[in-house]
Design a protein around this motif. Structure first.
Motif, PDB file in Angstrom:
ATOM      1  N   ARG A  58      20.242  47.856 -50.399  1.00  0.00           N
ATOM      2  CA  ARG A  58      18.621  48.688 -50.377  1.00  0.00           C
ATOM      3  C   ARG A  58      17.844  47.761 -50.978  1.00  0.00           C
ATOM      4  O   ARG A  58      17.023  47.199 -51.065  1.00  0.00           O
ATOM      5  CB  ARG A  58      18.568  49.612 -50.391  1.00  0.00           C
ATOM      6  CG  ARG A  58      18.997  51.213 -48.975  1.00  0.00           C
ATOM      7  CD  ARG A  58      19.348  52.324 -49.945  1.00  0.00           C
ATOM      8  NE  ARG A  58      19.560  53.653 -48.321  1.00  0.00           N
ATOM      9  CZ  ARG A  58      20.251  53.405 -47.574  1.00  0.00           C
ATOM     10  NH1 ARG A  58      21.827  52.721 -48.034  1.00  0.00           N
ATOM     11  NH2 ARG A  58      20.372  53.717 -46.901  1.00  0.00           N
ATOM     12  N   ILE A  59      19.068  47.775 -52.240  1.00  0.00           N
ATOM     13  CA  ILE A  59      17.747  46.308 -53.333  1.00  0.00           C
ATOM     14  C   ILE A  59      17.778  45.253 -53.420  1.00  0.00           C
ATOM     15  O   ILE A  59      16.552  43.971 -52.798  1.00  0.00           O
ATOM     16  CB  ILE A  59      19.258  46.814 -54.247  1.00  0.00           C
ATOM     17  CG1 ILE A  59      19.088  47.378 -55.188  1.00  0.00           C
ATOM     18  CG2 ILE A  59      17.916  46.085 -55.517  1.00  0.00           C
ATOM     19  CD1 ILE A  59      20.541  48.318 -56.375  1.00  0.00           C
ATOM     20  N   GLU A  60      18.602  45.238 -51.975  1.00  0.00           N
ATOM     21  CA  GLU A  60      18.494  43.294 -51.548  1.00  0.00           C
ATOM     22  C   GLU A  60      17.348  42.838 -50.799  1.00  0.00           C
ATOM     23  O   GLU A  60      16.605  42.130 -50.700  1.00  0.00           O
ATOM     24  CB  GLU A  60      19.740  42.756 -50.942  1.00  0.00           C
ATOM     25  CG  GLU A  60      19.567  41.764 -50.036  1.00  0.00           C
ATOM     26  CD  GLU A  60      20.625  41.240 -49.113  1.00  0.00           C
ATOM     27  OE1 GLU A  60      21.244  39.866 -48.646  1.00  0.00           O
ATOM     28  OE2 GLU A  60      21.894  42.205 -48.813  1.00  0.00           O
ATOM     29  N   ALA A  61      16.755  43.899 -50.442  1.00  0.00           N
ATOM     30  CA  ALA A  61      16.191  44.658 -49.288  1.00  0.00           C
ATOM     31  C   ALA A  61      15.071  44.901 -49.719  1.00  0.00           C
ATOM     32  O   ALA A  61      13.710  43.652 -49.607  1.00  0.00           O
ATOM     33  CB  ALA A  61      16.085  45.795 -48.350  1.00  0.00           C
ATOM     34  N   VAL A  62      14.600  45.170 -50.545  1.00  0.00           N
ATOM     35  CA  VAL A  62      13.420  45.443 -52.080  1.00  0.00           C
ATOM     36  C   VAL A  62      13.373  44.071 -52.153  1.00  0.00           C
ATOM     37  O   VAL A  62      12.478  43.669 -52.491  1.00  0.00           O
ATOM     38  CB  VAL A  62      14.014  45.765 -53.413  1.00  0.00           C
ATOM     39  CG1 VAL A  62      12.835  45.640 -54.561  1.00  0.00           C
ATOM     40  CG2 VAL A  62      14.103  47.926 -53.035  1.00  0.00           C
ATOM     41  N   PHE A  63      14.308  43.008 -52.931  1.00  0.00           N
ATOM     42  CA  PHE A  63      13.903  42.067 -53.687  1.00  0.00           C
ATOM     43  C   PHE A  63      13.554  41.274 -52.337  1.00  0.00           C
ATOM     44  O   PHE A  63      12.961  40.315 -52.815  1.00  0.00           O
ATOM     45  CB  PHE A  63      15.273  41.089 -53.831  1.00  0.00           C
ATOM     46  CG  PHE A  63      15.390  41.853 -55.853  1.00  0.00           C
ATOM     47  CD1 PHE A  63      14.440  41.165 -56.272  1.00  0.00           C
ATOM     48  CD2 PHE A  63      16.959  42.656 -56.302  1.00  0.00           C
ATOM     49  CE1 PHE A  63      14.380  41.937 -58.221  1.00  0.00           C
ATOM     50  CE2 PHE A  63      16.334  43.264 -56.728  1.00  0.00           C
ATOM     51  CZ  PHE A  63      15.427  42.431 -58.169  1.00  0.00           C
ATOM     52  N   GLU A  64      14.226  41.083 -50.966  1.00  0.00           N
ATOM     53  CA  GLU A  64      13.737  40.522 -50.089  1.00  0.00           C
ATOM     54  C   GLU A  64      12.167  40.411 -49.701  1.00  0.00           C
ATOM     55  O   GLU A  64      11.201  39.582 -49.614  1.00  0.00           O
ATOM     56  CB  GLU A  64      14.512  40.468 -48.458  1.00  0.00           C
ATOM     57  CG  GLU A  64      15.392  39.971 -48.983  1.00  0.00           C
ATOM     58  CD  GLU A  64      16.914  40.348 -47.265  1.00  0.00           C
ATOM     59  OE1 GLU A  64      16.268  40.848 -46.892  1.00  0.00           O
ATOM     60  OE2 GLU A  64      17.755  40.062 -47.905  1.00  0.00           O
ATOM     61  N   GLY A  78       5.929  50.485 -73.461  1.00  0.00           N
ATOM     62  CA  GLY A  78       7.067  49.976 -74.669  1.00  0.00           C
ATOM     63  C   GLY A  78       8.149  49.504 -74.410  1.00  0.00           C
ATOM     64  O   GLY A  78       9.179  49.350 -75.870  1.00  0.00           O
ATOM     65  N   CYS A  79       8.578  48.351 -73.537  1.00  0.00           N
ATOM     66  CA  CYS A  79       9.168  47.577 -73.342  1.00  0.00           C
ATOM     67  C   CYS A  79      10.835  48.636 -73.271  1.00  0.00           C
ATOM     68  O   CYS A  79      11.867  48.137 -73.442  1.00  0.00           O
ATOM     69  CB  CYS A  79       9.876  46.423 -74.482  1.00  0.00           C
ATOM     70  SG  CYS A  79       8.202  45.459 -74.630  1.00  0.00           S
ATOM     71  N   ALA A  80      10.784  49.917 -72.492  1.00  0.00           N
ATOM     72  CA  ALA A  80      11.061  50.415 -72.709  1.00  0.00           C
ATOM     73  C   ALA A  80      12.151  50.448 -71.354  1.00  0.00           C
ATOM     74  O   ALA A  80      13.897  51.024 -71.421  1.00  0.00           O
ATOM     75  CB  ALA A  80      11.248  52.241 -73.293  1.00  0.00           C
ATOM     76  N   GLU A  81      11.476  50.738 -70.832  1.00  0.00           N
ATOM     77  CA  GLU A  81      12.402  50.702 -69.031  1.00  0.00           C
ATOM     78  C   GLU A  81      13.065  49.203 -68.248  1.00  0.00           C
ATOM     79  O   GLU A  81      14.018  49.593 -67.607  1.00  0.00           O
ATOM     80  CB  GLU A  81      11.987  51.336 -68.438  1.00  0.00           C
ATOM     81  CG  GLU A  81      11.536  52.701 -68.760  1.00  0.00           C
ATOM     82  CD  GLU A  81      10.953  53.847 -68.125  1.00  0.00           C
ATOM     83  OE1 GLU A  81      10.661  53.710 -67.085  1.00  0.00           O
ATOM     84  OE2 GLU A  81      10.231  54.603 -68.557  1.00  0.00           O
ATOM     85  N   GLY A  82      11.929  48.493 -68.065  1.00  0.00           N
ATOM     86  CA  GLY A  82      12.713  47.116 -67.421  1.00  0.00           C
ATOM     87  C   GLY A  82      12.276  47.063 -66.347  1.00  0.00           C
ATOM     88  O   GLY A  82      11.109  47.866 -66.061  1.00  0.00           O
ATOM     89  N   CYS A  83      12.656  46.715 -64.871  1.00  0.00           N
ATOM     90  CA  CYS A  83      12.415  46.887 -63.755  1.00  0.00           C
ATOM     91  C   CYS A  83      13.166  47.989 -63.062  1.00  0.00           C
ATOM     92  O   CYS A  83      14.708  47.508 -63.348  1.00  0.00           O
ATOM     93  CB  CYS A  83      12.331  45.491 -62.988  1.00  0.00           C
ATOM     94  SG  CYS A  83      12.559  45.098 -61.277  1.00  0.00           S
ATOM     95  N   PRO A  84      12.827  48.620 -62.314  1.00  0.00           N
ATOM     96  CA  PRO A  84      13.605  49.837 -61.600  1.00  0.00           C
ATOM     97  C   PRO A  84      15.243  48.656 -61.134  1.00  0.00           C
ATOM     98  O   PRO A  84      15.785  49.129 -60.841  1.00  0.00           O
ATOM     99  CB  PRO A  84      12.611  50.773 -61.174  1.00  0.00           C
ATOM    100  CG  PRO A  84      12.208  49.990 -61.190  1.00  0.00           C
ATOM    101  CD  PRO A  84      11.740  49.062 -62.059  1.00  0.00           C
ATOM    102  N   PHE A  85      14.426  47.809 -59.822  1.00  0.00           N
ATOM    103  CA  PHE A  85      15.052  46.955 -59.209  1.00  0.00           C
ATOM    104  C   PHE A  85      16.470  46.373 -59.932  1.00  0.00           C
ATOM    105  O   PHE A  85      16.805  46.840 -59.421  1.00  0.00           O
ATOM    106  CB  PHE A  85      14.497  46.558 -58.381  1.00  0.00           C
ATOM    107  CG  PHE A  85      13.180  47.034 -57.853  1.00  0.00           C
ATOM    108  CD1 PHE A  85      13.276  47.978 -57.447  1.00  0.00           C
ATOM    109  CD2 PHE A  85      12.019  46.207 -58.296  1.00  0.00           C
ATOM    110  CE1 PHE A  85      11.927  49.366 -57.149  1.00  0.00           C
ATOM    111  CE2 PHE A  85      10.940  46.807 -57.641  1.00  0.00           C
ATOM    112  CZ  PHE A  85      10.390  48.411 -57.169  1.00  0.00           C
ATOM    113  N   GLY A  86      15.995  45.694 -61.176  1.00  0.00           N
ATOM    114  CA  GLY A  86      16.822  44.829 -61.717  1.00  0.00           C
ATOM    115  C   GLY A  86      17.528  45.437 -62.302  1.00  0.00           C
ATOM    116  O   GLY A  86      19.003  45.206 -62.617  1.00  0.00           O
ATOM    117  N   ASN A  87      17.552  47.338 -62.698  1.00  0.00           N
ATOM    118  CA  ASN A  87      17.926  48.060 -63.477  1.00  0.00           C
ATOM    119  C   ASN A  87      18.924  48.480 -62.754  1.00  0.00           C
ATOM    120  O   ASN A  87      20.075  48.435 -62.818  1.00  0.00           O
ATOM    121  CB  ASN A  87      17.158  49.188 -63.654  1.00  0.00           C
ATOM    122  CG  ASN A  87      17.103  49.059 -64.802  1.00  0.00           C
ATOM    123  OD1 ASN A  87      16.822  47.536 -66.081  1.00  0.00           O
ATOM    124  ND2 ASN A  87      16.098  49.299 -66.299  1.00  0.00           N
TER     125      ASN A  87
END
Length: 205
Positions: free
Chosen positions: A124-130, A100-109
């Motif tokens: 840790r988030i940087e590693a996810v995006f990498e 429902g367009c309600a949460e977005g990307c968990p990593f971006g959030n």
């Protein structure tokens, strides 16, 4: 050992739901205890030393799910590379629509919420995006014969990720999946401009 593992997973799943709904900082240990139906804080601390440790486990679980559902599409050897990219983009749109367009990307959030607040989360988030970028770069290298000479695959991979992240955020704000659908189609057309025959990915499943 199995019971401990199951109970730990239960806590992580409960925390994942809460963090996805209201963010990490707005999620308390007491809420996690209630959501996971634990007996009390002693039970929680038997499995996690702190809320921070739980937060890292939630991030790891979110990436595990993303790998299972999303990144697997990018490495499917039975599908041509650029067709995989189309399927991946479509899968991101479909998943967002189903929520429902309600949460977005968990990593971006989490990046928006915690990158400036907590170095451990930021790294840790940087590693996810990498890792996400590395998957897309690998796909683009595999598709190199179809791409124009001189295409910077690392730069293009980052652009694809940034576009999807922005689309998720915008459609979350507007609560209109059509916003993301339009951006996704524009992204496919942009990738197509880097192809030798320009015949890409503009086909949606």
């Amino acid at each position: 050992m199995g019971i401990m593992s199951d109970r730990r997973k239960q806590i992580i799943e409960a925390a994942t739901v809460l963090v996805g709904r209201q963010g990490y900082q707005n999620t308390s240990i007491d809420e996690v205890i209630r959501e996971a139906k634990l007996c009390g804080k002693g039970h929680f601390y038997h499995y996690f030393k702190s809320k921070e440790e739980l937060g890292f486990a939630v991030l790891a679980r979110q990436f595990e799910r993303f790998t299972e559902r999303g990144l697997a599409i990018l490495s499917d050897p039975m599908v041509e590379p650029l067709e995989r990219l189309t399927h991946f983009i479509d899968a991101v749109v479909k998943s967002h629509a189903e929520r429902g367009c309600a949460e977005g990307c968990p990593f971006g959030n989490l990046a928006a919420e915690m990158a400036d607040e907590h170095e451990g989360f930021r790294k840790r988030i940087e590693a996810v995006f990498e890792r996400w970028s590395a998957q897309i770069q690998a796909l683009l290298r595999e598709a190199r014969p179809q791409l124009e000479d001189g295409v910077d695959v690392a730069r293009l991979a980052r652009f694809i990720i940034a576009t999807l992240e922005g689309a998720l955020m915008m459609s979350r704000v507007t609560r209109e999946i059509s916003v993301m659908e339009g951006i996704a189609e524009d992204l496919k057309r942009f990738v197509a401009t880097h192809m030798r025959d320009r015949a890409l990915v503009s086909r949606s499943s």
